[in-house]
Write a protein that holds these residues in place. Sequence first.
Motif, mmCIF file in Angstrom:
data_model
loop_
_atom_site.group_PDB
_atom_site.id
_atom_site.type_symbol
_atom_site.label_atom_id
_atom_site.label_comp_id
_atom_site.label_asym_id
_atom_site.label_seq_id
_atom_site.Cartn_x
_atom_site.Cartn_y
_atom_site.Cartn_z
ATOM 1 N N ILE A 1 7.819 3.420 12.165
ATOM 2 C CA ILE A 1 8.591 2.438 11.417
ATOM 3 C C ILE A 1 7.722 1.903 10.277
ATOM 4 C CG2 ILE A 1 9.959 0.307 11.527
ATOM 5 C CD1 ILE A 1 8.881 1.589 14.829
ATOM 6 N N VAL A 2 8.241 1.998 9.073
ATOM 7 C CA VAL A 2 7.482 1.540 7.907
ATOM 8 C C VAL A 2 7.543 0.021 7.799
ATOM 9 C CG1 VAL A 2 7.376 1.589 5.391
ATOM 10 C CG2 VAL A 2 7.937 3.678 6.659
ATOM 11 N N LEU A 3 6.379 -0.584 7.589
ATOM 12 C CA LEU A 3 6.290 -2.017 7.321
ATOM 13 C C LEU A 3 5.639 -2.191 5.960
ATOM 14 C CD1 LEU A 3 4.669 -3.066 10.733
ATOM 15 C CD2 LEU A 3 7.117 -3.056 10.173
ATOM 16 N N GLU A 4 6.321 -2.807 5.044
ATOM 17 C CA GLU A 4 5.668 -3.082 3.761
ATOM 18 C C GLU A 4 4.741 -4.274 3.948
ATOM 19 O OE1 GLU A 4 7.766 -2.552 0.000
ATOM 20 O OE2 GLU A 4 9.558 -2.016 1.163
ATOM 21 N N THR A 5 3.459 -4.038 3.691
ATOM 22 C CA THR A 5 2.461 -5.077 3.946
ATOM 23 C C THR A 5 1.538 -5.235 2.743
ATOM 24 O OG1 THR A 5 1.213 -3.350 5.095
ATOM 25 C CG2 THR A 5 2.419 -4.907 6.468
ATOM 26 N N PRO A 6 2.078 -5.748 1.629
ATOM 27 C CA PRO A 6 1.268 -5.900 0.419
ATOM 28 C C PRO A 6 0.171 -6.940 0.592
ATOM 29 C CG PRO A 6 3.361 -7.019 0.158
ATOM 30 C CD PRO A 6 3.448 -6.263 1.463
ATOM 31 N N GLY A 7 -0.804 -6.878 -0.283
ATOM 32 C CA GLY A 7 -1.893 -7.866 -0.250
ATOM 33 C C GLY A 7 -3.181 -7.202 -0.715
ATOM 34 N N HIS A 8 -3.545 -6.139 -0.010
ATOM 35 C CA HIS A 8 -4.705 -5.371 -0.481
ATOM 36 C C HIS A 8 -4.317 -4.696 -1.800
ATOM 37 C CE1 HIS A 8 -8.190 -2.760 -0.429
ATOM 38 N NE2 HIS A 8 -7.417 -1.695 -0.431
ATOM 39 N N THR A 9 -3.165 -4.053 -1.776
ATOM 40 C CA THR A 9 -2.528 -3.584 -3.011
ATOM 41 C C THR A 9 -1.051 -3.927 -2.887
ATOM 42 O OG1 THR A 9 -1.959 -1.404 -2.145
ATOM 43 C CG2 THR A 9 -4.131 -1.613 -3.171
ATOM 44 N N ASP A 10 -0.341 -3.748 -3.962
ATOM 45 C CA ASP A 10 1.077 -4.108 -3.941
ATOM 46 C C ASP A 10 1.916 -3.182 -3.081
ATOM 47 O OD1 ASP A 10 1.468 -6.415 -5.708
ATOM 48 O OD2 ASP A 10 0.577 -5.103 -7.227
ATOM 49 N N GLU A 11 1.524 -1.911 -3.085
ATOM 50 C CA GLU A 11 2.387 -0.944 -2.414
ATOM 51 C C GLU A 11 1.903 -0.615 -1.008
ATOM 52 O OE1 GLU A 11 -0.225 0.053 -3.583
ATOM 53 O OE2 GLU A 11 -0.694 2.101 -2.948
ATOM 54 N N SER A 12 0.963 -1.389 -0.494
ATOM 55 C CA SER A 12 0.433 -1.115 0.848
ATOM 56 C C SER A 12 1.520 -1.141 1.911
ATOM 57 C CB SER A 12 -0.619 -2.168 1.222
ATOM 58 O OG SER A 12 -1.814 -1.970 0.519
ATOM 59 N N ILE A 13 1.431 -0.159 2.792
ATOM 60 C CA ILE A 13 2.343 -0.166 3.943
ATOM 61 C C ILE A 13 1.537 -0.064 5.233
ATOM 62 C CG2 ILE A 13 4.330 0.826 2.743
ATOM 63 C CD1 ILE A 13 3.542 3.558 3.919
ATOM 64 N N SER A 14 2.119 -0.548 6.301
ATOM 65 C CA SER A 14 1.599 -0.293 7.636
ATOM 66 C C SER A 14 2.643 0.527 8.369
ATOM 67 C CB SER A 14 1.323 -1.594 8.383
ATOM 68 O OG SER A 14 0.300 -2.312 7.746
ATOM 69 N N LEU A 15 2.224 1.162 9.461
ATOM 70 C CA LEU A 15 3.145 2.046 10.171
ATOM 71 C C LEU A 15 3.120 1.733 11.650
ATOM 72 C CD1 LEU A 15 1.781 5.047 8.187
ATOM 73 C CD2 LEU A 15 4.125 4.189 7.954
ATOM 74 N N ALA A 16 4.208 1.150 12.123
ATOM 75 C CA ALA A 16 4.304 0.884 13.556
ATOM 76 C C ALA A 16 4.712 2.161 14.260
ATOM 77 C CB ALA A 16 5.321 -0.214 13.811
ATOM 78 N N PHE A 17 4.142 2.374 15.438
ATOM 79 C CA PHE A 17 4.390 3.612 16.167
ATOM 80 C C PHE A 17 4.938 3.315 17.557
ATOM 81 C CE2 PHE A 17 3.240 6.971 19.099
ATOM 82 C CZ PHE A 17 3.598 8.113 18.405
ATOM 83 N N ALA A 18 6.071 3.924 17.866
ATOM 84 C CA ALA A 18 6.672 3.737 19.190
ATOM 85 C C ALA A 18 6.785 5.075 19.908
ATOM 86 C CB ALA A 18 8.058 3.113 19.063
#
Lengths: 456, 456, 456, 456
Positions: free
Chosen positions: C102-119
Amino acid sequence: MFFEVVHQTGLSHMSYIIGGRGKAVVIDPRRDCEIYIDIARRHDARIIHIFETHRNEDYLSGSVDLARFTGAEIYHGRRLPFKFGNPVRDGEVFHAGSGKIIVLETPGHTDESISLAFADTAFSTEPIAVFTGDTIFVGGTGRTDFYPERAEEMAGMLYDSITEKLLALGNGVIVHPAHSAGSLCGAGIAAREFSTIGYERMHNPVLRASREQFIRQKLDEQHYKPPYFQRMHALNLQGRTELGRVPKPSPMNPDEFAAAIQDGMYVLDVRSAEAYGGASIPGSQAMPQQLIGRYAGWHCPYDRAIGLVAENETQAGEAVVLLLRMGYDSVKGCLAGSMNAWEKSGREFQSIPGIHIYDVLRRIEAGEEFLVLDVRTKAEFDRQHLPNAVNMYVGTIQQHVHELPENMPLVTFCGSGRRAMVAASILKQHGFSDVRDCLGSASALEAVEGRTITVG
Amino acid sequence: MFFEVVHQTGLSHMSYIIGGRGKAVVIDPRRDCEIYIDIARRHDARIIHIFETHRNEDYLSGSVDLARFTGAEIYHGRRLPFKFGNPVRDGEVFHAGSGKIIVLETPGHTDESISLAFADTAFSTEPIAVFTGDTIFVGGTGRTDFYPERAEEMAGMLYDSITEKLLALGNGVIVHPAHSAGSLCGAGIAAREFSTIGYERMHNPVLRASREQFIRQKLDEQHYKPPYFQRMHALNLQGRTELGRVPKPSPMNPDEFAAAIQDGMYVLDVRSAEAYGGASIPGSQAMPQQLIGRYAGWHCPYDRAIGLVAENETQAGEAVVLLLRMGYDSVKGCLAGSMNAWEKSGREFQSIPGIHIYDVLRRIEAGEEFLVLDVRTKAEFDRQHLPNAVNMYVGTIQQHVHELPENMPLVTFCGSGRRAMVAASILKQHGFSDVRDCLGSASALEAVEGRTITVG
Amino acid sequence: MFFEVVHQTGLSHMSYIIGGRGKAVVIDPRRDCEIYIDIARRHDARIIHIFETHRNEDYLSGSVDLARFTGAEIYHGRRLPFKFGNPVRDGEVFHAGSGKIIVLETPGHTDESISLAFADTAFSTEPIAVFTGDTIFVGGTGRTDFYPERAEEMAGMLYDSITEKLLALGNGVIVHPAHSAGSLCGAGIAAREFSTIGYERMHNPVLRASREQFIRQKLDEQHYKPPYFQRMHALNLQGRTELGRVPKPSPMNPDEFAAAIQDGMYVLDVRSAEAYGGASIPGSQAMPQQLIGRYAGWHCPYDRAIGLVAENETQAGEAVVLLLRMGYDSVKGCLAGSMNAWEKSGREFQSIPGIHIYDVLRRIEAGEEFLVLDVRTKAEFDRQHLPNAVNMYVGTIQQHVHELPENMPLVTFCGSGRRAMVAASILKQHGFSDVRDCLGSASALEAVEGRTITVG
Amino acid sequence: MFFEVVHQTGLSHMSYIIGGRGKAVVIDPRRDCEIYIDIARRHDARIIHIFETHRNEDYLSGSVDLARFTGAEIYHGRRLPFKFGNPVRDGEVFHAGSGKIIVLETPGHTDESISLAFADTAFSTEPIAVFTGDTIFVGGTGRTDFYPERAEEMAGMLYDSITEKLLALGNGVIVHPAHSAGSLCGAGIAAREFSTIGYERMHNPVLRASREQFIRQKLDEQHYKPPYFQRMHALNLQGRTELGRVPKPSPMNPDEFAAAIQDGMYVLDVRSAEAYGGASIPGSQAMPQQLIGRYAGWHCPYDRAIGLVAENETQAGEAVVLLLRMGYDSVKGCLAGSMNAWEKSGREFQSIPGIHIYDVLRRIEAGEEFLVLDVRTKAEFDRQHLPNAVNMYVGTIQQHVHELPENMPLVTFCGSGRRAMVAASILKQHGFSDVRDCLGSASALEAVEGRTITVG
């Protein structure tokens, strides 16, 4: 800080090495233990502690060799009279670099089972991970039936160990169990190898039960116990597991191989089920390489030389390693040139034809006289089976083969056709001539029917 | 038919495995012998014969382990009372596949030396190759000075062995000797590792001499005999060379390393001369990895634990192998994190500055008071040396270091600056404080002058 | 289900491959990407998805090659105009076997940073792990200073991403960040590589701050930005990162090496600081192998051929890989025979003597005229430094070297003596003749004093 | 000086690398050429010359890639208009270290064939070895039938090349040919890979003939020419052999594999004959791994995607390499989980039962109606065959299969049962349903009868 999982694939076993700042700790090392030394050295570290979460029943421990090679100390739970190493008790603490290991006595699978909480003291003395041995698995728990007369007591102890010791560590603690899916040491284990206390608390079906429900469930579990467990028990308790160098099987030409068979050598054929079915040595035991960890211990003798038939030297060498992990140290050699060399020598070979599930169904429908011998576990069989199927577990088939009607055409059946080949080769040994393996078996059936089988 | 050369690099030693049709023969196996089994298995073959062309003096044989691991038989010349294996005599014949091995007794290097002619019976019973051990090398011959009182007799025997047994095989026979250039076991050896009887007859300078000339030349050869040869002699005769598993050095942190030094551990630094010169542990022995085979046996004790300083774990592991081939089985560990860790621990380190040949020449010209200590062999020294140079062979420098004037600034000198570092570290051990290594040494001199040096 | 971490050691970078049932997903692949294919094949799996958590600034991505070799699709955050791959947005879901991403948009380090939750959908649709890229690290968080004018905004965005998206996943979720200790991309990162949301919530010092405190802390962080980041930015955005085959450096003899230097080749010496100090090529750049990832990008030019000096071919080959990860594709070759060959050729070499901290302290005490050049970061320097020390960060020393007084004896100083050698070689390039490296540096000082240094 | 043979096993091809003092020469490199660079680097050497003894017809050359990766120059005989590299003529001399290479034009196998005499100038300018390409082999000579209309001329040229150029080098010269036993490029080749001019002069049967006898013998030789030779010819002449990275086959699950078959993918099954016989995909081509080099070029198309069925990923990867050496660059992937996965998917599989030679003989004796299809070469067939056997060479069986009576039970027969399986799978493709493979075939027959077969 470095951390690596070391697998014993065929046994679904996971051992661990964790360390930093020049020191390392190994948990439940496998017998061919050089790999831990290699990993430690890659990180400029020396192994100083070796923990055994319990006296393993499914493989020989590498602790004795590893301690001998590195000077590390061995530790195990205090409730068994190990002939080597040091007993530890609940709350004892060990250090390695910034890592801190706290011993948790967690009986249930066995009496002396321990778990090991791990903290990174650079951050906190509270644990970030726990090595749970055979108490809790990802999605499952350890079996509690090793002392049949104490089965209820053991299950209760396991429940208490899990809830009072492990779940109490907190949700954010990573869980590192000793086994993954496919192990004989537990039930319901996930294919995934990583989890946390928090995730298990929520999603491990067993852990959502009450104490009584839990005990009930554990008592209902059906486990098989291969005879080789007995030997692992004894040797692991005494520490008689020294290996030293990993041996390599000598290539033997067909003449030498045949002569050795004459002298009593046991022939283990580790090629694929298809290759075995195509041509194999009469009297040999089929044991596709992937099945060695689970089924060799049911069938291979410890008191005979073993001769391997493999596709090539590489596969033979891998089989030797799988076998020595289970204490089979008597591999004499392997058939040089594989079956092709045997065939060229003019010696006899046997075949076990494959049969497609369509043909099996057609023959059933046509009322042909033949028997489907389903060699899966009783649990698998009970869930679904073919109408005219008889259940004989692949592990114990030798004891029951005489119950089969003579001269009856047989089709062996399992989940995929592999165990069915193990069984088929045993039937051949016992003189059955018309034996076929339903390649694909239950999986194929499910695939072609698009549904599960109606129980006859 | 397969054939492979297996090198022991630092010792310029070559062993051989040759085989086919499922059988293989090994000639002069090195102590870490797993490699022969691997090669044989790759060719679906089993090693059945192991030959030792003579009782080696420069390395421990792997025959005992190799026989133990494979069931092969060991054979050596009959003129020494080996405690293991089987004596063979001239003309005895062995078979392996279509290969035929004919024993040739070829004394001279030692009394019991044998050569092994090899024929491919699929074509002819006449040999196509010969394994010559330490009789004939490519471009050279084996040394004959091991029994000083019988030197002339041995040289004569070698001449006869070569001319009557080896050259007699015919020009078209390939020559496989036991050593290549750099070995201590012979003189004049070529960098090339392959030759034929025909080529040697024409181009090996020694072989174009008459018997008398040959003997004269051999008597004139100057060889050094490192003290470790004595131990190799004894152990190889008794077969006390078992190794089993190849050990790996344990990483030790600076505290542990320093404590072990206190307890008498001998420190062997196998890094490059430049690294040693940059910073090293006071009291340690410089022994750049490439020199271990040639010079460790002059300096390393057999009765002390050895601690390694290496660039990394890989280099330390390689050094352990090089050392165990010479019977050094007491490596305790290696300095984790290399010198950087030692420096960070705040412990003292020493330096041995390099000095360019220009500066040496300038200082000589300026009449500065200092000594060039040329640590090459007497033969190298005699050929050419710097004006104010004193010759002390790197192997025996320990015995002569007291002859040097105290407080004299010293510049060590050799062919390249490497042996000079071995020597420099010894001078440091003996309290000399102003020691420099002429990096490049004689090679640099030749390069910068565009000519050889005028002897002072 | 299989899971492996793939490290880029020198860059403290961690990439991941996770898969099962024949499919695999790779997160943030490194440029030499063959390893992911090998891991996947070992598990009978094909890579189908490649995620980039953000446009990396510290290494070249392997996504383009990996997609080309496997047919996988590439995905990245939608807030940058990547020239390749597919943009993804918050909540998008991907599958591979039973794994769900599941894609999580997590800006801060860069604008387009994403995190990826895994189930693991075999158990639950709730995540068990999260790949956090450069948002949250074990014990730290990503840097937020890449857009200096938006620093406060970025820090606030990071806080929100962490608290609203990541912490919200629940305590039992395992955290897999893109960097470990030593990375230039974050602050406060632990040596440990594994953690959970629960553990970070409790023990990550940054996460226990309020939003305002967090922003304040981030603004106070001091980060250096090596010039090569610029190039990584551009190439990673355009996808101009193709590599294909991993090249191997050609051995060049001293003549060839010297001629290439004449033609403008840049010499990078990756041997240890001690070896460099012992002897090195005048004008060369010291860059001990372990430092390549952190410091090569400050000094190495992109528009010149690079010649390596390494201990041996293995080390040269490893250096080539480290360099190509940073986009240095112009390694022409390496010095065959290492420095020893150079010395034997009679060419000039330079030395940079080591100096023990004792001697430095003694010289300070004696009031000798010399300068300690402390090349650590300003933060390290501010924490403690020697009385007469001047701070010039090793990365930017080239710009400031002219500020140093001419002819002043210099001692370079850092944490261990390694960066000090990088700096010392630069000083040599600029004509300083009396340069020494305080081997051990601050670590040695701490060790010998048993205490930290009093600021002068 | 170092020297190594690099094999292309399946093609019985030998290439060589020889070098010293930092330079190396490669002769007839194979397409996956990284290995030469690795060997050279291990010896601190750079490859500077690449020789092609002739435009190879049986494999794609690695010269273009190797030159691209190293900067080496390529050389070949001047009598063909190569689109790359440099033509050389008789007597031209090349140097590498102390090695000297002298070009000898030795036409006969092809017009532009060259041999390369090698001298070690440290000893003599006279050669010690010669690389003979496809002129002279150990025990045999190159085929001379590539230009049927010029067969006699070519044979004569070969005779002259051998006697005037090669034998003239002298008995003590070592012979390094391009092929060993099993190659399609010559006749009578020994299993041994090493020889000398002297040995060949005496023991090579062909070389003891007069010029006329020699020509007669060559004209009598029967060679098959697989269609893929044509393609090798063209690509090797144009230098269109670039490979770069060695690809790895993607695992495809049964659904993907089946879909690709629908789309026209050609299925090559490289498992053993026994495994193929046990169960295989209908329509697939059996090609046991050992036979790829010899028989894939007869059957595999160049214009279709290829899907592999292998025992595991390792075997699939090896098959890809064997195929790309023959220019098959279109392997799409391999069946993940091998046949077991296919069976579990419920798809159809076919079997080809093995039959023992006893049963074949019994059936012949009993006068059963069936045909033995002997797929060996005409020469093998003529030497001896079973009474009711029909000869159809395995390479050309596709063109003749329509000549077989429909519905006839068939038993395929060869030397060992392997080629018989290649043929059997083709018969299955053409609709023959009752096909068996005589496992062991002629070898088994010889073994059981203790004598050769009487021709019917």
